[in-house]
Enzyme design. Structure first.
Site: not given
Ligand code: OXD
Ligand code: MN
Length: 601
Positions: A86, A216, A225, A245, A267, A269, A272, A294, A384-385
């Protein structure tokens, strides 16, 4: 210049159905006249459409098909190396006045911004396909559910939105034909993926988002978001609900008593991981289930807060995910998953730092270069996601589709703090809890561009996501509290405290169940807590530490309140509140003074 997203030409019956609502048709036509695409593709969310898009994305090298035996139905995408997180510095809230955006947002004047963005979008889709993605956020029958339409020229965005939202015909149906119906307008174009022409702009008053120059997820899956948090928080205040959030999890005791908690961590931390927690052996008869990982949308009913997860999938950080750290996430991403910026092994499997087992002897790294275990470069980007449907989660909560939401017993705030913050403590009441959220801080991570590891204040984990003035956001929290007759209890946790030599004091992951158990005990009226200047702390014997090899000195360290560190912490709170230029409500200023006074007692 190479066209980054060449047009596709689908056979008839795919991509040609239109939304019925005239307001949507008019808007799409307007964007079409501006961006001049080769053709327009209306997504309906069908399987046939998905198969066709996957085939086209693979042909265009936007996606690489992974080994069907190892990761069935899964694909890898590599983003431009300049576009991996982001971009808060290029994210704008475009309200009529700067004051409405407040001190924590970048503000940009709406008319000028529209005109700049329209200039950038002029002809931007020449030779490309303009996809129209109808979607809803929230269960189809929820009063909280919102409709959005995202226009994009990225096939990767379309395929990700299929996972992350309820997409296609369901949204067209929910919107109906009323020309005055509420819906979000989202326009996204990759342009030429140049950071100099990258802007993520929100127009809360118009329920509109325009995002250009990035591919991204956090910048371009406009449902997440941008709509569910930034525009969502603006609408929530106006309409009397909350967009936060937060993960939402269910926890059921061996006696069958079930509670739901919502937790706001910044984010990367561990939201998940916490949402999919596997209790340790000693808690084998306890069950933890995931509602969301999230975002929580919460409304008041019968004096309580009820939450829904507006999303339909998880967009999680991959590195560090393993059967040890998060077995349920691993099971979720074993199939039908869209990976971004992980490494590709020679056998068509994916790999990342922290995955179980030895690394492959050779792989292609996230930038597309040869990689070997002795390479200096990381195989997978730290941000990476995975994008995976929530249906893949083996511990998905059975009430995830309940439109009314699940009742929230506790709200947990938390961050990544090496020192000062104890493992867990409870606020004295709602207002004190709002103060804990408002002064939350965390060491920064790779989820956003910029330096990693610096402590920054991140109120309610919403610093990058609150779509209006943060002072009004705090006021909204206080006002919600006044309307609740059975408010959730509010806690603060810190899994990341470090001791001598910089080692983590708490094992974290599944053992966080021990902290969760204390939180649930408190929700059930247990008096196992000690009063401290910062709130209620568990006594040593209030935490169930059975079968955990940890000496009591370490627990003391985890729960310690160091007066010197807290003096500095409170000074930081003051500095933060002062930096907001007078918008912080009086009640929260007073809360700070009360904490300081309790230390002086
Ligand atoms: C974040 C996400 O950046 O959930 O908070 O991707
Ligand atoms: Mn998030």
């Amino acid at each position: 210049m190479k066209n980054l997203a060449p047009a596709i030409s689908p056979p008839s019956g795919i991509g040609d159905r239109k939304a019925g609502n005239q307001a949507v048709l008019d808007w799409v036509h307007e964007v079409e006249l501006l961006a001049k695409p080769e053709n327009v593709f209306w997504c309906d969310g069908s399987e046939r459409e998905r198969d066709y898009l996957l085939q086209e994305a693979t042909k265009q090298n936007v996606l690489i098909k992974l080994n069907e035996k190892k990761v069935p139905g899964s694909y890898l995408h590599r983003s431009n190396p300049n576009d991996v997180a982001r971009v808060e510095q290029f994210t704008f809230i475009c309200t009529p006045t700067k004051e409405e955006a407040g001190p924590t947002n970048n503000w940009s004047e709406p008319a000028d911004t529209y005109s700049k963005l329209h200039g950038l979008l002029k002809g931007a889709m020449t030779g490309r396909t303009l996809f129209v993605v109808p979607y809803i956020m929230g269960p189809p029958d929820s009063p909280l559910t919102k409709v959005g339409f995202e226009i994009t020229d990225s096939i990767y965005v379309v395929l990700s939105m299929r996972i992350m939202t309820r997409m296609g015909a369901v949204a067209v149906k929910r919107l109906g034909n009323d020309p005055a119906a509420e819906w979000n307008r989202g326009v996204h174009s990759l342009l030429d993926v140049d950071p100099a022409r990258r802007f993520i702009c929100h127009f809360p008053q118009d329920n509109t988002i325009i995002s250009v120059g990035s591919g991204y997820g956090g910048n371009v899956l406009l449902s997440k978001k941008c709509l569910a948090l930034r525009i969502g928080s603006y609408l929530a205040r106006k309409q009397g609900w909350m967009a936060e959030h937060m993960l939402i999890l269910g926890v059921e005791s061996p006696e069958g008593k079930k509670h739901y908690v919502a937790a706001a961590f910044p984010s990367a931390c561990g939201k998940t991981n916490f949402a999919m927690l596997v209790p340790p052996k000693h808690f084998a008869r306890w069950k933890v289930t995931t509602v969301g990982d999230d975002i929580a949308w919460m409304q008041i009913r019968d004096g309580r807060l009820f939450a829904v997860n507006p999303e339909n999938g998880y967009f999680g950080v991959v590195p560090g995910t393993s059967y040890k750290s998060n077995p349920n996430a691993m099971k979720s991403i074993e199939h039908d998953t869209l990976y971004t910026n992980v490494a590709l092994a020679d056998d068509g499997d994916v790999w990342w730092e922290g995955k179980d087992g030895p690394p492959p002897k050779h792989a292609i790294d996230w930038k597309g270069n040869d990689w070997a275990p002795d390479s200096k470069e990381k195989a997978a980007h730290p941000n990476s996601r995975f994008a995976t449907p929530m249906r893949n989660n083996p511990v998905l909560d059975p009430h995830v589709e309940d439109g009314e939401g699940v009742p929230i017993s506790a709200i947990i705030f938390g961050g990544r703090r090496s020192h000062t913050m104890p493992l867990v403590f409870q606020s004295f009441d709602w207002e004190h809890g709002v103060y804990l959220g408002a002064t939350m801080a965390s060491e920064t991570t790779a989820a956003a561009t910029g330096a990693v590891g610096q402590v920054r204040r991140d109120p309610m984990a919403m610093l990058p996501f609150c779509g209006y003035n943060i002072g009004d956001y705090f006021r909204h929290w206080l006002a919600i509290g006044k309307r609740l007759t059975k408010p959730p209890l509010i806690f603060n946790v810190n899994w990341f405290r470090k001791g001598q030599g910089g080692r983590f004091l708490w094992p974290g992951f599944g053992d966080n169940m021990r902290v969760l158990k204390w939180i649930i005990d408190r929700c059930q009226g247990s008096d196992g807590a000690l009063k401290s200047p910062i709130g209620w702390l568990p006594g040593l014997h209030d935490l169930d530490l059975a079968e955990l090899e940890i000496d009591h000195k370490r627990i003391d360290e985890l729960l310690e309140i160091d007066h010197e560190q807290w003096k500095k912490e409170l000074a930081e709170h003051k500095k933060f509140f002062d930096s907001l230029g007078g918008v912080v409500p009086e009640e929260l200023m007073k809360q700070r003074e009360e904490v300081a006074a309790r230390f002086a007692e």
